[in-house]
Design an enzyme around this catalytic site. Sequence first.
Site, PDB file in Angstrom:
ATOM      1  CE1 TYR A 140      32.125  30.075  43.140  1.00 47.97           C
ATOM      2  CE2 TYR A 140      31.219  28.000  43.922  1.00 47.97           C
ATOM      3  CZ  TYR A 140      31.289  28.993  42.958  1.00 47.97           C
ATOM      4  OH  TYR A 140      30.532  28.904  41.823  1.00 47.97           O
ATOM      5  CE  LYS A 144      55.786  42.162  26.341  1.00 43.24           C
ATOM      6  NZ  LYS A 144      56.703  42.781  25.399  1.00 43.24           N
TER       7      LYS A 144
END
Length: 423
Positions: free
Chosen positions: A38, A93
Amino acid sequence: MNSIDQKALDYHRAYPAGKIGIRPTKPTDTQEDLSLAYTPGVAAPTLAIADNPEAAYDYTSKGNLVAVISNGTAILGLGNKGAAAAKPVMEGKALLFKILGGVDAFDIEIDQTDPDRFVETVKSIAPSFGGINLEDIKAPECFEIEKRLIEELDIPVMHDDQHGTAIITSAALMNALEITGKKAEDIRMVINGAGAAAIACASLYIKTGVRPENIVMCDSKGVIRADRTGLNAQKKRFATEKDLHTLQEAIEGADVFAGFSKAGVLTQDMVKTMADRPVIMALANPYPEISYEDAREARPDALIATGRSDYPNQVNNVIGFPYIFRGALDTRATTINDEMKLAAVRAIADLAKEPVPEEILKAYNAGSLSFGPDYIIPKALDKRLLETVSAAVAKAAMDSGAARKAVTDWDEYRHYLRHLDRG
């Protein structure tokens, strides 16, 4: 509520709810790790991407990330149940993308039925992804949505209900015709159903050699004829001038029946009028246009495929889409074009002719499996699909000019596919 429904609810409800999650891919154990992950570390890749958007493939997960997107207007077998109700299917999916193709996927449900607004929403989020899998969007809107997104984005976009189905059934058809000793250019075909899947399948069958004039398409009103009014543009492409009005009339003498409609519309009497050694792909799910038992009783010489896993020759999109996107992502393809689709067709068809590994036989409790009337396409759990289909699609992407990144060492690429993290 039956026991299977209750088990499904318990399965999805168990902590953590749903079927997919996120895990870190870099070390995060130390202060230095966090400063790289970060602030201040992210500044360097951010500036690199600002200078060159293509660098997002190098510094982020974009190159292995697919969006599975639906508005819930045509949820498999259930119809229009809305965006929120589509989430369990889209999560499923995304799960299949990961465990079969090693592709990370986010499910995104868009509460929007207007094609223009749907397209704009997808375009707005597209920079996050390396590819977009459209799912369970009703026809005819799905045709316009997919066409526009393909034209307006520079990443692969595929409506799997259309093209995944077309690729798998084309592979099945190719092998079925070989087994029955028929040629694609000679057969007469009846397609029952005229929705997204049926239209895409008919289009791809033509590219594999079936003559357009030998296809008769039917919908709920009967044969799609040139003199019928109110046909949308997709149906008009397959309107016939033959003096046929009903499915019963159309099926007489036909070599192939391909069903994308509903249970029970194909009768034993109809099947008995088909040509010698007919191919019957009754793909309505979960209950086919004619049951396997009824079709077999009516025509012992028929080659039969369904969408069900409890009978031979299950036709299921799962043997296609994870690997098609895998090959497209690995070459940073700008699209999934016809050359890539046909490469997938051939790779799937050819794999069915290879000896079946013992692990697949055990998974399906089968004493033996070999290319023939009861084994025309690979099983869904065949791990060889990843290497075979992905490599074929990647090569086609390069050969057709769709690739932005070349595979330079095919042995190394195949090794990478065999050892891909699918956890």
